[in-house]
Scaffold this motif. Structure first.
Motif, short mmCIF file in Angstrom:
data_model
loop_
_atom_site.label_atom_id
_atom_site.label_comp_id
_atom_site.label_asym_id
_atom_site.label_seq_id
_atom_site.Cartn_x
_atom_site.Cartn_y
_atom_site.Cartn_z
N GLU A 50 0.86 -1.18 0.00
CA GLU A 50 0.00 0.00 0.00
C GLU A 50 0.90 1.24 0.00
N VAL A 51 0.51 2.28 -0.71
CA VAL A 51 1.28 3.52 -0.76
C VAL A 51 0.41 4.64 -0.20
N ILE A 52 0.95 5.31 0.82
CA ILE A 52 0.22 6.40 1.47
C ILE A 52 1.09 7.65 1.46
N TYR A 53 0.51 8.78 1.04
CA TYR A 53 1.19 10.07 1.05
C TYR A 53 0.61 10.90 2.19
N LEU A 54 1.46 11.31 3.11
CA LEU A 54 1.01 12.11 4.25
C LEU A 54 1.34 13.59 4.02
#
Length: 130
Positions: free
Chosen positions: A108-112
């Motif tokens: 999973e790729v998450i941008y904060l």
């Protein structure tokens, strides 16, 4: 157990770094951090970091939200690093939005969101101007 991985230079450590690492750690059970080597940083940013990679890794490793640290030597090996550390989630700052979507096939790729109004570059510019 969910493993989160993130990458960065983490030069001139500041609250923005702490915020993203703390938020990344909250997404899983372990946080592994790839710290850009000096050579990689020169290639990426065209300048050497203020602190050496050994010093930056020591700083990151000392944080209670971080469970492991390694030196990132190559941007091209990011997928290998994700697999080696069996990461379930890749976290990056939203200034990189979309650039790591190719890794969605392995995690999973998450941008904060970044902490507003703070960056290593701006801190260095303020110090230089003093």
């Amino acid at each position: 157990m969910k493993t989160v991985i993130t990458f960065g230079t983490f030069d001139v450590f500041h609250v923005g770094h702490l915020n993203i690492l703390t938020r990344a750690r909250a997404l899983g059970d372990r946080l592994i951090v790839g710290v850009s080597s000096d050579a990689l940083n020169i290639t990426k940013k065209g300048r050497a970091p203020i602190y050496s990679d050994a010093e930056r890794m020591q700083i990151i490793a000392s944080l209670k939200c971080v469970d492991g640290v390694f030196a990132e030597h190559s941007l091209a090996r990011k997928g290998d690093y994700i697999r080696e550390h069996q990461a379930d989630i890749l976290v990056m700052g939203d200034d990189w939005l979309g650039r790591f979507d190719g890794y969605k096939t392995i995690c999973e790729v998450i941008y904060l969101p970044r902490t507003p109004s703070i960056s290593t570059t701006s801190i260095i510019e303020v110090v230089k101007g003093s």
